[in-house]
Design an enzyme around this catalytic site. Sequence first.
Site, PDB file in Angstrom:
ATOM      1  N   CYS A 257       0.803  -1.234   0.000  1.00  0.00           N
ATOM      2  CA  CYS A 257       0.000   0.000   0.000  1.00  0.00           C
ATOM      3  C   CYS A 257       0.836   1.285   0.000  1.00  0.00           C
ATOM      4  CB  CYS A 257      -0.944  -0.010   1.199  1.00  0.00           C
ATOM      5  SG  CYS A 257      -2.138  -1.344   1.121  1.00  0.00           S
TER       6      CYS A 257
HETATM    7  N1  NAD Z   1      -2.634  -6.030   1.962  1.00  0.00           N
HETATM    8  C1  NAD Z   1      -3.156  -4.951   2.514  1.00  0.00           C
HETATM    9  O1  NAD Z   1      -2.852  -4.611   3.635  1.00  0.00           O
HETATM   10  C2  NAD Z   1      -4.185  -4.121   1.768  1.00  0.00           C
HETATM   11  C3  NAD Z   1      -4.962  -3.213   2.496  1.00  0.00           C
HETATM   12  C4  NAD Z   1      -5.903  -2.454   1.831  1.00  0.00           C
HETATM   13  C5  NAD Z   1      -6.043  -2.584   0.444  1.00  0.00           C
HETATM   14  N2  NAD Z   1      -5.267  -3.461  -0.241  1.00  0.00           N
HETATM   15  C6  NAD Z   1      -5.467  -3.567  -1.686  1.00  0.00           C
HETATM   16  O2  NAD Z   1      -6.214  -4.766  -1.926  1.00  0.00           O
HETATM   17  C7  NAD Z   1      -5.813  -5.341  -3.171  1.00  0.00           C
HETATM   18  C8  NAD Z   1      -5.370  -6.775  -2.937  1.00  0.00           C
HETATM   19  O3  NAD Z   1      -4.227  -6.763  -2.108  1.00  0.00           O
HETATM   20  P1  NAD Z   1      -3.754  -8.054  -1.304  1.00  0.00           P
HETATM   21  O4  NAD Z   1      -2.749  -7.558  -0.320  1.00  0.00           O
HETATM   22  O5  NAD Z   1      -4.911  -8.828  -0.820  1.00  0.00           O
HETATM   23  O6  NAD Z   1      -3.018  -8.868  -2.464  1.00  0.00           O
HETATM   24  P2  NAD Z   1      -2.445 -10.355  -2.388  1.00  0.00           P
HETATM   25  O7  NAD Z   1      -1.304 -10.414  -3.321  1.00  0.00           O
HETATM   26  O8  NAD Z   1      -2.240 -10.749  -0.960  1.00  0.00           O
HETATM   27  O9  NAD Z   1      -3.621 -11.247  -2.928  1.00  0.00           O
HETATM   28  C9  NAD Z   1      -4.129 -11.129  -4.227  1.00  0.00           C
HETATM   29  C10 NAD Z   1      -4.633 -12.483  -4.665  1.00  0.00           C
HETATM   30  O10 NAD Z   1      -5.272 -12.302  -5.904  1.00  0.00           O
HETATM   31  C11 NAD Z   1      -4.971 -13.417  -6.730  1.00  0.00           C
HETATM   32  N3  NAD Z   1      -5.233 -13.020  -8.114  1.00  0.00           N
HETATM   33  C12 NAD Z   1      -4.539 -12.190  -8.906  1.00  0.00           C
HETATM   34  N4  NAD Z   1      -5.159 -12.021 -10.090  1.00  0.00           N
HETATM   35  C13 NAD Z   1      -6.271 -12.771 -10.026  1.00  0.00           C
HETATM   36  C14 NAD Z   1      -7.324 -13.010 -10.931  1.00  0.00           C
HETATM   37  N5  NAD Z   1      -7.373 -12.427 -12.104  1.00  0.00           N
HETATM   38  N6  NAD Z   1      -8.307 -13.860 -10.563  1.00  0.00           N
HETATM   39  C15 NAD Z   1      -8.274 -14.456  -9.359  1.00  0.00           C
HETATM   40  N7  NAD Z   1      -7.310 -14.252  -8.449  1.00  0.00           N
HETATM   41  C16 NAD Z   1      -6.328 -13.414  -8.779  1.00  0.00           C
HETATM   42  C17 NAD Z   1      -3.535 -13.758  -6.405  1.00  0.00           C
HETATM   43  O11 NAD Z   1      -3.230 -15.099  -6.739  1.00  0.00           O
HETATM   44  C18 NAD Z   1      -3.523 -13.518  -4.893  1.00  0.00           C
HETATM   45  O12 NAD Z   1      -3.827 -14.696  -4.149  1.00  0.00           O
HETATM   46  C19 NAD Z   1      -4.737  -4.430  -3.734  1.00  0.00           C
HETATM   47  O13 NAD Z   1      -5.336  -3.489  -4.575  1.00  0.00           O
HETATM   48  C20 NAD Z   1      -4.212  -3.732  -2.495  1.00  0.00           C
HETATM   49  O14 NAD Z   1      -3.639  -2.476  -2.788  1.00  0.00           O
HETATM   50  C21 NAD Z   1      -4.348  -4.242   0.383  1.00  0.00           C
END
Ligand code: NAD
Length: 401
Positions: A257
């Site tokens: 983030c």
């Molecule tokens: N991690 C945090 O603390 C946090 C907090 C707030 C917002 N976000 C936002 O949330 C979003 C996700 O972040 P995250 O940390 O959960 O990511 P992550 O990498 O932990 O998880 C993403 C998942 O999505 C899967 N994926 C990717 N493309 C895909 C598709 N087309 N179909 C199905 N699955 C797919 C990946 O295999 C992975 O398991 C991002 O935009 C991030 O900026 C993250």
Amino acid sequence: MKIAIIGQGYVGLTISAFASKHHKVIGFDNNTVTVENLNTGKWHIECVDSSEIKRAIDSGTFRATSNGADLSDAEIVVIAVPTPLTKDRKPDLTFIESACKSIGENLMNPALIINESTSFPGTVRNYIKPLVEKYSKEPLNHLYAISPERVDPGRVDWNQKNTPRLYAGLTAEASTKTREFYSTFCDNLIEVSSPEVAEAAKLFENTFRQVNIALVNEFAQISHALGISVHETLDAANTKPYGFMKFNPSAGVGGHCIPVDPTYLAFVASQKGVPATFIERANEVNLEMPKYIVSRVMADNGGSLTGKKVQVIGVAYKPNVSDTRETPAELVIEELIAQGAQVSWHDPVVKSWHGTVSEELGGCEIAIVVTLHDVMEASSIKSSAPYIFDATGKLSGVRGL
Ligand SMILES: NC(=O)c1ccc[n+]([C@@H]2O[C@H](COP(=O)([O-])OP(=O)(O)OC[C@H]3O[C@@H](n4cnc5c(N)ncnc54)[C@H](O)[C@@H]3O)[C@@H](O)[C@H]2O)c1
């Protein structure tokens, strides 16, 4: 309701855990290892209570899948896929596009599609809706909304239930249905006037943190040059009951983030011809911190690290998670190697990283503490090397920021 959550990472799995208490949830992820691990009880994210997922699987309210056809009858689809930066530091919406493709190709009935991934204002309206429509075999009147995720992995006091959640639909009906969905597991919902406001608010929240972290990191350098303690000074400033919010200096910023989201804001600003100077400078200051730390360590150790054995302690980007994305520990290690040091790392939470494994604590002349997990013992760390530099500010009686 039947819910499909696209992406089972930090955000998607957390939502799955909460939503499956009230709905039937399909956790869709294109990583088949993740899906298999989830369905066989091997969780890959330490911040989600494994007993909750197990309970949901046992009671039939949660199942993970990589099969797009399982999305066909979802009433609500939540997008929680990565939104990283490209190599030239531009927003990378390729995961959003592939998620929209799976949604468009497989949904058979009109549904509510909610984006939780962080992106710039206009993503729901100008990217997600047109992309889902492009990949749909026949026109379906889907509803579209945004509810940016605010989860802070590893944090227990604020979670999906008690963290206020922003939302906005492209239409009034989308907003109403979005509220109905989240109100089943979130106590505090705040509707804003457009998806663009919600999208921009999420980016600004993280930009606020990025800029303030850079400010305090610069102040740490100024304090050291002045010969005063940055931590005592910050504690003193923090006695003011209003108009001040304490941020702590560190080796920099990491995770998905803070190093990324402000650049999404800077990108749309530049498209409109508006300079985002604070974001750019904050990026520079935070990215320079590892070099600054290594220069301090070098100065304390005779001006050279050539041939010296150095252990970096804590390589996760923050305490109590195994997430190493964008971790400043990587830049610290790179700089140590550039200065000729022999570098090892120790992190009981990360365990393996970049094809290497966590080494035993100790056995080096110099230790640099980048991240301090709760499972690490301060006394063991303090006795692990003759010279310790603490970038966390949590160890007393050693050198540090
Ligand atoms: N991690 C945090 O603390 C946090 C907090 C707030 C917002 N976000 C936002 O949330 C979003 C996700 O972040 P995250 O940390 O959960 O990511 P992550 O990498 O932990 O998880 C993403 C998942 O999505 C899967 N994926 C990717 N493309 C895909 C598709 N087309 N179909 C199905 N699955 C797919 C990946 O295999 C992975 O398991 C991002 O935009 C991030 O900026 C993250």
